[in-house]
Design a protein around this motif. Sequence first.
Motif, short mmCIF file in Angstrom:
data_model
loop_
_atom_site.label_atom_id
_atom_site.label_comp_id
_atom_site.label_asym_id
_atom_site.label_seq_id
_atom_site.Cartn_x
_atom_site.Cartn_y
_atom_site.Cartn_z
N THR A 120 1.06 -1.22 0.03
CA THR A 120 -0.10 0.00 -0.10
C THR A 120 1.07 1.41 0.04
N LEU A 121 0.71 2.25 -1.09
CA LEU A 121 1.46 3.29 -1.18
C LEU A 121 0.41 4.67 -1.18
N GLY A 122 0.60 5.62 -0.39
CA GLY A 122 -0.30 6.83 -0.07
C GLY A 122 0.48 7.79 -1.10
N VAL A 123 -0.65 8.43 -1.96
CA VAL A 123 -0.10 9.56 -2.90
C VAL A 123 -1.02 10.77 -2.18
N VAL A 124 -0.24 11.73 -1.50
CA VAL A 124 -0.89 12.86 -0.91
C VAL A 124 -0.36 14.30 -1.35
N GLY A 125 -0.97 15.00 -0.97
CA GLY A 125 -0.68 16.50 -1.38
C GLY A 125 -1.93 17.39 -1.33
N TYR A 126 -1.80 18.72 -1.51
CA TYR A 126 -3.01 19.54 -1.61
C TYR A 126 -3.73 19.38 -2.80
N SER A 127 -4.99 19.77 -2.80
CA SER A 127 -5.93 19.90 -4.00
C SER A 127 -5.19 20.81 -5.00
N GLY A 128 -5.32 20.21 -6.16
CA GLY A 128 -4.54 20.87 -7.29
C GLY A 128 -3.18 20.71 -7.77
N SER A 129 -2.46 19.93 -6.66
CA SER A 129 -1.17 19.66 -6.97
C SER A 129 -0.96 18.47 -8.02
N GLY A 130 -1.71 17.76 -8.44
CA GLY A 130 -1.58 16.88 -9.70
C GLY A 130 -1.42 15.29 -9.15
N LYS A 131 -2.13 15.22 -8.06
CA LYS A 131 -2.25 13.74 -7.66
C LYS A 131 -2.96 12.89 -8.46
N THR A 132 -4.07 13.14 -9.02
CA THR A 132 -4.74 12.08 -9.92
C THR A 132 -4.09 12.14 -11.31
N THR A 133 -3.44 13.47 -11.92
CA THR A 133 -2.88 13.43 -12.94
C THR A 133 -1.67 12.26 -13.06
N ILE A 181 4.07 8.91 -1.15
CA ILE A 181 4.87 10.03 -1.73
C ILE A 181 3.78 11.45 -1.96
N GLU A 182 4.58 12.37 -1.63
CA GLU A 182 3.83 13.80 -1.45
C GLU A 182 4.20 14.22 -2.95
N VAL A 183 2.89 14.79 -3.48
CA VAL A 183 3.11 15.63 -4.66
C VAL A 183 2.99 17.01 -4.22
N HIS A 184 3.84 17.60 -4.66
CA HIS A 184 4.18 18.99 -4.09
C HIS A 184 4.43 20.05 -5.39
N ARG A 185 3.80 21.19 -5.35
CA ARG A 185 4.13 22.02 -6.28
C ARG A 185 4.25 23.60 -5.79
N PRO A 186 5.58 24.00 -5.56
CA PRO A 186 5.97 25.15 -4.62
C PRO A 186 5.09 26.42 -5.09
N GLY A 187 4.54 26.20 -6.58
CA GLY A 187 3.95 27.53 -7.05
C GLY A 187 2.47 27.56 -6.59
N LEU A 188 1.93 26.69 -5.95
CA LEU A 188 0.61 26.73 -5.54
C LEU A 188 0.61 27.52 -3.90
N GLY A 189 1.86 27.58 -3.61
CA GLY A 189 1.73 28.48 -2.19
C GLY A 189 1.39 27.69 -1.09
N ARG A 190 1.46 26.19 -1.03
CA ARG A 190 1.01 25.48 0.15
C ARG A 190 2.53 24.85 0.62
N PRO A 191 2.48 24.56 1.81
CA PRO A 191 3.51 24.11 2.72
C PRO A 191 3.79 22.77 2.51
N LEU A 192 4.94 22.17 2.62
CA LEU A 192 5.10 20.80 2.14
C LEU A 192 4.43 20.10 3.61
#
Length: 164
Positions: free
Chosen positions: A3-16, A109-120
């Motif tokens: 089992t592997l989680g894929v986490v991150g804020y909305s709009g970061s691209g998890k589903t993509t 695995i965290e999906v993170h886009r700094p351009g969204l302005g959300r923290p890690l």
Amino acid sequence: MKTLGVVGYSGSGKTTLLCALIPLLHGYGLKVAVVKSTHHDVDWDAPGKDSYRLREAGADALLLQGPKRWFMTRPAPTEVSLETIHASLQPLPDLLLMEGNKALAVPKIEVHRPGLGRPLLAPDDPCIMAVATDCLLDIPRVQLDLNTPSVIAQFIRQWIKKED
């Protein structure tokens, strides 16, 4: 089953990312299941349809059987846990990818886009073993190029082999 989680804020691209990873992981011969978690109530059925009427009449579980897909619905457990999720997946796949469910203590695995302005999320979650991002970060975690899903798929494949 891993089992592997894929986490991150909305709009970061998890589903993509998951949509790109699934065929690559199939290419490694893995059977992959995905759980997409949402905070919204979900319903795949429409009022007036027979399956909806049967469910509303009190069926404890309902399987809508079609020629290409089957859909099962049953009430959600009062507490979401890895065990309740695994119990709902039969037969078990080789890999369960979980989008969301940030609080579950599974490798992630965290999906993170700094351009969204959300923290890690990684600094506060020891289960996050890597960050898939679109730029270089100054963090003590494995970083994966979010724009190269094949590299992320290889990372997952190596993680599975190491865990076996």
